[in-house]
Design a protein around this motif. Structure first.
Motif, short mmCIF file in Angstrom:
data_model
loop_
_atom_site.label_atom_id
_atom_site.label_comp_id
_atom_site.label_asym_id
_atom_site.label_seq_id
_atom_site.Cartn_x
_atom_site.Cartn_y
_atom_site.Cartn_z
N THR A 153 1.15 -1.37 -0.05
CA THR A 153 -0.17 0.30 0.41
C THR A 153 1.10 1.55 0.06
N PRO A 154 2.15 1.55 1.10
CA PRO A 154 2.65 2.43 0.85
C PRO A 154 3.18 2.71 -0.56
N LEU A 155 4.23 1.46 -1.13
CA LEU A 155 4.65 1.83 -2.55
C LEU A 155 4.01 2.13 -3.24
N THR A 156 2.05 1.77 -3.68
CA THR A 156 1.81 2.42 -4.67
C THR A 156 1.20 3.36 -3.98
N PHE A 157 0.40 4.43 -2.83
CA PHE A 157 0.44 5.65 -2.80
C PHE A 157 1.71 6.73 -3.21
N LEU A 158 3.15 5.99 -2.89
CA LEU A 158 4.39 6.48 -3.99
C LEU A 158 4.73 6.43 -5.01
N GLY A 159 4.07 4.98 -5.80
CA GLY A 159 3.97 4.94 -6.99
C GLY A 159 3.72 5.69 -8.25
N GLY A 160 3.02 7.35 -7.75
CA GLY A 160 2.25 7.74 -9.22
C GLY A 160 0.85 7.71 -8.85
N ALA A 161 0.55 6.60 -8.33
CA ALA A 161 -0.75 6.63 -8.69
C ALA A 161 -2.45 8.12 -8.30
N SER A 173 12.13 7.39 -7.41
CA SER A 173 10.59 6.74 -7.83
C SER A 173 10.69 5.90 -8.72
N LEU A 174 11.45 6.01 -9.31
CA LEU A 174 11.91 5.10 -10.42
C LEU A 174 12.09 3.25 -10.23
N PHE A 175 12.96 3.29 -8.64
CA PHE A 175 13.67 2.03 -7.90
C PHE A 175 11.61 1.23 -7.22
N ASN A 176 11.13 2.18 -7.45
CA ASN A 176 9.49 1.19 -6.89
C ASN A 176 8.76 0.55 -8.08
N PRO A 177 8.87 -0.52 -7.82
CA PRO A 177 8.64 -1.56 -8.62
C PRO A 177 6.88 -0.42 -9.18
N VAL A 178 6.15 -0.52 -7.62
CA VAL A 178 4.39 -0.10 -8.51
C VAL A 178 4.92 1.36 -9.61
#
Length: 256
Positions: free
Chosen positions: A179-187, A202-207
């Motif tokens: 969930t945190p990765l999704t919010f920090l992933g440009g959703a 952010s490019l290291f965030n898979p989401v």
């Protein structure tokens, strides 16, 4: 002899879908209400100050991110609970001793989890049309990303369900990682809006790759290339399949 035990796969799939249908109104009401609240908060409050991103109205811009947020959490939750409960109740040994291969068991459980996730994702998409004008420029790729993401993260959830020893471990990865990765992933924003070095990080965030590819299928714009999005998702699916093969081969947390 058939290559796949269709009766066994169908029995597990039907059981899992029947379990979901017992709470169908809750399953429908929750995403509808949540979607409405997101549009009230993000679309109304934030959208009034940030009307467009990349030439797309902010209300329409957040639709793919909102669907992806629910898709990830629901896929993981549905699949992890589906395999954890047989472990918890001890009925996992009946499944392991049944004339079902590991592939067939995964096909049934993951298929049911992905079906439920896709259904909820489509419900959210339908709900969004009551608040904003939703256009899908690439419907084929939208469906492709929807299915690929649902299946991949259902596989990931299945791994979590096997790995978890208790309900706390079952919930820790979806709540504290995904969930945190999704919010920090440009959703709900474009990572192009971030200053350096945060944009690069952010490019290291898979989401980011999941959301970007899915958003491209709607609006034709994304933070990373479509090839990178498809490549990451396919690569993560292969990794999950490899981990599951190892788990069933070794009996990791499946057999005493």
């Amino acid at each position: 002899m058939p290559l796949i035990n269709h009766n066994g796969v169908w029995a597990i799939y039907r059981t899992e879908m029947a379990r979901a249908l017992r709470t169908v109104w809750q399953s429908i009401a929750t995403p509808v209400i949540t979607t409405a609240l997101y549009f009230v908060v993000f679309g109304g409050a934030i959208g009034s100050h940030m009307q467009q991103i990349g030439g797309v109205d902010y209300g329409a811009f957040i639709v793919p991110g909102l669907i992806m947020l629910t898709l990830l959490t629901q896929s993981i939750s549905n699949a992890s609970i589906a395999i954890y409960f047989p472990k918890f109740t001890g009925t996992i040994f009946e499944i392991l001793s049944a004339p079902l291969s590991a592939f067939e068991a995964v096909l049934a459980y993951v298929g049911a989890a992905a079906t439920k996730s896709v259904a909820i994702g489509l419900i959210i998409l339908l709900t969004a049309t009551f608040f904003v004008k939703v256009e899908i420029l690439h419907p084929f790729w939208m469906i492709a990303f929807l299915l690929l993401t649902s299946i991949t993260f259902s596989l990931f959830g299945f791994i979590i369900g096997i790995w978890a020893r208790n309900f706390e471990q079952l919930a820790i990865i979806p709540s504290l990682v995904v969930t945190p990765l999704t919010f920090l992933g440009g959703a709900f924003y474009s990572i192009d809006m971030l200053p350096q070095p945060w944009r690069t990080l952010s490019l290291f965030n898979p989401v980011v790759y999941l959301v970007s590819g899915f958003r491209w299928s709607f609006h034709g714009v994304g933070d990373v290339s479509v090839a990178a999005s498809l490549g990451f998702t396919a690569g993560f699916m292969v990794l999950c399949l490899a981990v599951l093969w190892w788990m069933f081969r070794t009996g990791y947390r499946l057999k005493p």
